[in-house]
Structure formats: structure tokens, C-alpha cells
Design a protein around this motif. Structure first.
Motif, short mmCIF file in Angstrom:
data_model
loop_
_atom_site.label_atom_id
_atom_site.label_comp_id
_atom_site.label_asym_id
_atom_site.label_seq_id
_atom_site.Cartn_x
_atom_site.Cartn_y
_atom_site.Cartn_z
N GLU A 51 1.01 24.80 -41.07
CA GLU A 51 1.74 23.75 -41.75
C GLU A 51 2.93 23.53 -40.41
O GLU A 51 3.09 22.17 -40.03
N GLY A 52 3.50 24.26 -40.30
CA GLY A 52 4.70 24.29 -39.27
C GLY A 52 4.29 23.84 -37.87
O GLY A 52 4.68 22.97 -37.34
N ALA A 54 1.31 22.23 -37.18
CA ALA A 54 0.79 21.22 -37.28
C ALA A 54 1.97 20.14 -37.32
O ALA A 54 1.74 18.89 -36.97
N LEU A 55 2.99 20.30 -37.93
CA LEU A 55 4.18 19.44 -37.70
C LEU A 55 5.26 19.55 -36.93
O LEU A 55 6.09 19.03 -36.98
N ASN A 56 5.01 20.58 -36.19
CA ASN A 56 6.14 20.80 -34.94
C ASN A 56 7.63 21.10 -35.80
O ASN A 56 8.30 20.93 -34.99
N ASP A 57 7.35 21.75 -36.71
CA ASP A 57 8.36 22.25 -37.35
C ASP A 57 8.75 23.83 -37.24
O ASP A 57 8.12 24.65 -37.79
N LYS A 60 10.26 26.36 -39.80
CA LYS A 60 8.86 26.63 -40.92
C LYS A 60 8.15 27.70 -40.02
O LYS A 60 7.82 28.73 -40.45
N THR A 112 1.04 28.33 -31.06
CA THR A 112 -0.38 28.11 -31.45
C THR A 112 -1.31 29.22 -31.14
O THR A 112 -1.86 29.66 -31.77
#
Ligand code: HEC
Length: 142
Positions: A51-52, A54-57, A60, A112
């Protein structure tokens, strides 16, 4: 003569009977430990990590990778004591370390790539465990 033969027969029988035949009382080898909550936490954190990514967070990403690192250092992590289990553990930790480093550098591509490495280690380790125990993870809790 007859007595000697009888004694020989008795000794032979005892030897045969006490040979290495598995008896019912023998404990089952490679008894599977109950799946500990720690193992389920891996999946939760790997999902958070995705999730992190994918959202560039980056926060996270870093937090979940740190959590995965912590999980891999807990005593309950070492379910098998085989060299291959250790190799997979090392690959997993190296990937987690790289993810943390790349998150700090705000490098989403690097993180990634390391996430892919980590995922490979998940799959490889589970494959190894199945081979060793000749069983799958799902039906182990009879
Ligand atoms: C070094 C080996 C190893 C690595 C690497 C590894 N696992 Fe596991 N995993 C295990 C073992 C062993 C079990 C079975 C645990 C038990 O029997 O207590 C397990 C069980 C699981 C389970 C089942 C938990 C349950 O409650 O049924 C999940 C989900 C899981 N792992 C996810 C992952 C994920 C996701 C990764 C990678 C991010 C990963 N594992 C990496 C060894 C590993």
C-alpha cells in the motif's frame, strides 16, 4: 545342544523385535508448531508495505519494513533449523533493510525492487518448509 539352540533363538528374536521398527509410542518427527500470530503479522505488514509503495507513502513503507525486520528477529521466527531456512531468513532481512534504506532516500523504484526480492524470499521459504515437512501450510492444524 537343544538349550543352546533355544537360547540362540531367543537372543535372535529379541534382537529382531527390538530393531529399529517404529513403535506406536515413538513421537512423530517434525511435529508442526501451532502457527503463531507472528507469522500472520508478516502478511499484514507486507500488505501495508505494498500500500505504501502504491501510494508513494514513504513513512508507511519504512514503518512496515521495520516491523517485518522486527518480526524476523523474534524467537518464534525460527521454526526450522535448516541451512536453507537461514538463507531465506537472510534474504528476507536483507530485502527489509534495503526497503528501509530506499524509503529514507525517498526512492520508490529501489524500494519496489527490494519488495520483489522480499516476496521471492516469502515464497522460497514456504516452498522449502513444505518440502521439509512434505505438507502444506493449510492442512497442518488437525
Ligand atoms: C525464513 C522463512 C520464511 C519467510 C522468509 C517467510 N515465511 Fe511465512 N511462514 C514461515 C513458516 C515456517 C510458517 C509456518 C509457521 C508455523 O508453522 O508456525 C509461515 C507461515 C506464514 C503464513 C501463515 C500464517 C497463518 O496464520 O496461517 C503467512 C500468511 C505467511 N507466512 C506470510 C509470509 C509473508 C507475506 C512473507 C514475506 C513477506 C513470509 N511469510 C516470509 C516461514 C517464512
Amino acid at each position: 545342544m537343544r538349550t543352546t539352540l533355544l537360547v540362540c533363538f531367543a537372543v535372535l528374536s529379541v534382537t529382531i523385535l527390538s530393531g529399529d521398527h517404529p513403535s506406536a509410542a515413538e513421537p512423530k518427527k517434525a511435529e508442526l508448531p501451532k502457527v503463531n500470530p507472528l507469522m500472520a503479522d508478516k502478511l499484514k505488514n507486507a500488505q501495508l508495505l505494498l500500500e505504501g509503495l502504491a501510494l508513494n507513502d514513504f513513512e508507511k513503507i519504512q514503518k512496515s519494513a521495520e516491523e517485518l525486520m522486527r518480526i524476523s528477529k523474534a524467537a518464534e521466527w525460527t521454526v526450522l533449523k535448516t541451512p536453507m531456512y537461514e538463507v531465506n531468513t537472510n534474504n528476507f532481512r536483507r530485502a527489509a533493510e534495503t526497503i528501509i534504506k530506499k524509503a529514507k532516500e525517498k526512492n520508490v523504484d529501489g524500494a519496489t525492487l527490494a519488495y520483489v526480492d522480499m516476496t521471492v524470499s516469502c515464497v522460497r521459504c514456504h516452498q522449502h518448509c513444505r518440502e521439509v515437512r512434505n505438507t502444506s501450510f493449510t492442512p497442518i492444524h488437525e
